[in-house]
Design an enzyme around this catalytic site. Structure first.
Site, mmCIF file in Angstrom:
data_model
loop_
_atom_site.group_PDB
_atom_site.id
_atom_site.type_symbol
_atom_site.label_atom_id
_atom_site.label_comp_id
_atom_site.label_asym_id
_atom_site.label_seq_id
_atom_site.Cartn_x
_atom_site.Cartn_y
_atom_site.Cartn_z
ATOM 1 N N SER A 143 -10.322 0.129 7.036
ATOM 2 C CA SER A 143 -9.699 0.138 5.699
ATOM 3 C C SER A 143 -9.012 -1.141 5.254
ATOM 4 O O SER A 143 -8.633 -1.243 4.090
ATOM 5 C CB SER A 143 -8.694 1.274 5.602
ATOM 6 O OG SER A 143 -9.368 2.457 5.307
ATOM 7 N N LYS B 2 0.859 -1.196 0.000
ATOM 8 C CA LYS B 2 0.000 0.000 0.000
ATOM 9 C C LYS B 2 0.889 1.239 0.000
ATOM 10 O O LYS B 2 1.900 1.282 0.710
ATOM 11 C CB LYS B 2 -0.910 -0.031 1.241
ATOM 12 C CG LYS B 2 -1.944 1.078 1.290
ATOM 13 C CD LYS B 2 -2.849 0.968 2.530
ATOM 14 C CE LYS B 2 -3.923 2.052 2.542
ATOM 15 N NZ LYS B 2 -4.817 1.971 3.716
ATOM 16 N N SER C 88 -9.934 2.248 2.681
ATOM 17 C CA SER C 88 -8.978 2.910 1.818
ATOM 18 C C SER C 88 -7.988 1.972 1.130
ATOM 19 O O SER C 88 -7.399 2.354 0.121
ATOM 20 C CB SER C 88 -8.193 3.947 2.622
ATOM 21 O OG SER C 88 -7.387 3.309 3.606
HETATM 22 N N1 GLN Z 1 -13.558 4.735 5.883
HETATM 23 C C1 GLN Z 1 -12.939 5.225 7.077
HETATM 24 C C2 GLN Z 1 -12.529 6.658 6.893
HETATM 25 O O1 GLN Z 1 -12.787 7.178 5.878
HETATM 26 C C3 GLN Z 1 -11.781 4.362 7.470
HETATM 27 C C4 GLN Z 1 -10.528 4.669 6.767
HETATM 28 C C5 GLN Z 1 -9.371 3.841 7.250
HETATM 29 O O2 GLN Z 1 -9.542 2.866 7.959
HETATM 30 N N2 GLN Z 1 -8.180 4.286 6.890
HETATM 31 O O3 GLN Z 1 -11.975 7.257 7.754
#
Ligand code: GLN
Length: 485
Positions: A179, A78, A155
């Site tokens: 995410s 990532k 994400s």
């Molecule tokens: N969807 C969540 C957010 O937008 C989680 C994102 C994440 O875990 N990095 O914050």
């Protein structure tokens, strides 16, 4: 030999050891599959030369009879993990051309164990998002029915899509509010967010430091265990990393769950819960019952406040963490007539809409006058959410829930794009776990009637990933979910 890219890590290691194929052949197969799947937009940078150089070392180690734990396993990373001498941007315009001089602890452990880096994977900008549509490099296409142009989740959308599409053997992800688990569910793969402090955050670009945790996304439960073994461990460079022995995760797989208590939280069954998801949850319960586990009803009464608390705490920490991107130190610089102007211009051009929204919310909730009303209250709610889990784990050993309230939706979906709160609602089943710092896994349970993967989530006690692994292995074995071929 495109078939070898469909193998799990454990099968690949067997193949490499028995010399059915070499690490170089394997890496070349992955590189050619990556090329064929560029339409998915899963990679934002491919590193073929680097990968082939690592493969040569791996082959020499196999020939010399001393392969390391992950020798020759090609991974996608990532783009939030700093990789030495390899561009790392967290998919933000503001980090254009940033090449770290250091390696994140997690990636350095993986590479020290012999893993190969195929390239950097797409993600929501600074990991803010749940659909991978907030990347400067554009959205990732879900490999299930690419013609339907669905999101991969976020994400870590690039990571989940790449694993599902067999364009890496496995991938790294990070999880601040879901995410790892949510994109894993949307793409029909398996991912675990370990306990906060299990993996070092050193060299991972910070979003919300008290919530962020790294973990693997892989083809199955066993592969997650193999990767986590390598990623986990105390690191003096991260003051929140916990100095605790890392157990042998693989040895949990195949263990009996007779008598294990599985908690089913009432609050995760809101009125109007999607029927298909409810049915698959029931199927998971049935599988565990058949395997001798005991099902117990539990209550997590503060669940309904968790999302609001998360969307105060995470932006607050983000607004502080992202202050360092000023145009002077890293990546993009947009000049102005004086220093302040240069800061403003660089940040205006460098950050995307969602990141700006979070910086504004975060700055607001931390400002004098609103700090007590929002931030402090959210911290109190966080404690109540943690206490809920402490109480629940007096009655059960592991908790089973759906991972997401819906399956993957179309890229550009109006209701999600026009109202960010609709997008944030997708995190309703995942954020509590981060607020409490607990470990949780998502694994595929089946397909919806229109052919999209759905996931179940297992939440464990603090530092008890082992119970998650042994329970997940049973669900996986009985669910017989078919990965993309
Ligand atoms: N969807 C969540 C957010 O937008 C989680 C994102 C994440 O875990 N990095 O914050």
């Amino acid at each position: 030999m495109s078939d070898i890219t469909k193998l799990t890590i454990s099968q690949t290691l067997d193949g490499l050891k028995s010399k059915k194929f070499s690490a170089t052949e394997l890496t070349k197969s992955y590189l050619s599959e990556m090329e064929k799947n560029r339409n998915l937009n899963a990679y934002v940078l491919e590193t073929p030369e680097h990968a082939l150089a690592q493969a040569t070392v791996a082959d020499a180690n196999y020939a010399g009879g001393s392969p390391r734990a992950l020798e020759g396993i090609p991974l996608g990373i990532k783009d939030i993990f700093c990789t030495k001498d390899i561009r790392t941007t967290a998919c933000s315009h503001i980090l254009d051309g940033f090449v770290p001089q250091y390696e994140s602890t997690v990636t350095s452990k993986l590479f020290a164990d012999g893993a190969i880096c195929l390239g950097k994977l797409n993600m929501d900008e600074f990991a803010m998002g749940g659909s991978n549509e907030n990347s400067f490099y554009g959205p990732v296409v879900n490999p299930w029915h690419p013609e339907r142009n669905l999101v991969a989740g976020g994400s870590s959308g690039g990571s989940a899509a790449a694993v599902a599409a067999n364009i890496c053997a496995a991938a790294t992800g990070t999880d601040t509010g879901g995410s790892i688990r949510q994109p894993a569910a949307f793409c029909g793969v398996t991912g675990i967010k370990p306990t906060y402090g299990r993996c070092s955050r050193y060299g991972i670009m910070a979003f919300a430091s008290s919530l962020d945790q790294a973990g693997p996304i892989a083809k199955d439960v066993r592969d997650c265990a193999i990767l986590l073994q390598s990623m986990a461990g105390y690191d003096a460079k991260d003051s929140t990393s916990v100095n605790k022995e890392v157990p042998n995760f693989l040895s949990s797989i195949g263990q009996s769950i007779k008598g294990l208590k599985i908690g089913i939280p009432a609050e995760y069954r809101p009125q109007g819960l999607n029927q298909e998801i409810a049915n698959y949850w029931e199927k998971g319960i049935e599988i565990l019952k058949q395997a001798g586990a005991e099902i117990v009803d539990i209550s997590l009464p503060h669940t309904k406040y968790a999302l609001a608390a998360y969307y105060i705490i995470a932006p607050a920490e983000a607004s502080s963490n992202l202050a360092r991107y000023d145009g002077a130190r890293y990546g993009l610089r947009v000049d102005g007539k004086n220093l302040d102007d240069m800061y403003t211009n660089s940040r205006t051009e460098g950050f995307g809409a969602e990141v700006k929204r979070r910086i504004m919310i975060g700055t607001y909730v931390l400002s004098a006058g609103y700090y007590d009303a929002y931030y402090l209250k959210a911290q109190k709610v966080r404690r109540l959410v943690q206490n809920d889990f402490t109480e629940a784990f007096k009655k059960c050993d592991v908790i089973l829930t759906p991972t997401t309230p819906i399956a993957a939706f179309p890229i550009g979906d109006k209701s999600m794009r026009e109202n960010p709160i609709n997008m944030w609602l997708n995190d309703v089943f995942t954020v509590s776990v981060n607020l409490a710092g607990l470990p949780a896994m998502s694994l595929p349970i089946g397909l919806s009637k229109d052919g999209l993967p759905l996931g179940l989530q297992l939440v464990g006690r603090s530092f008890d990933e082992e119970t998650i692994f042994k329970t997940a292995a049973i669900i996986e074995q009985e669910a017989k979910f078919e990965r993309l071929k």
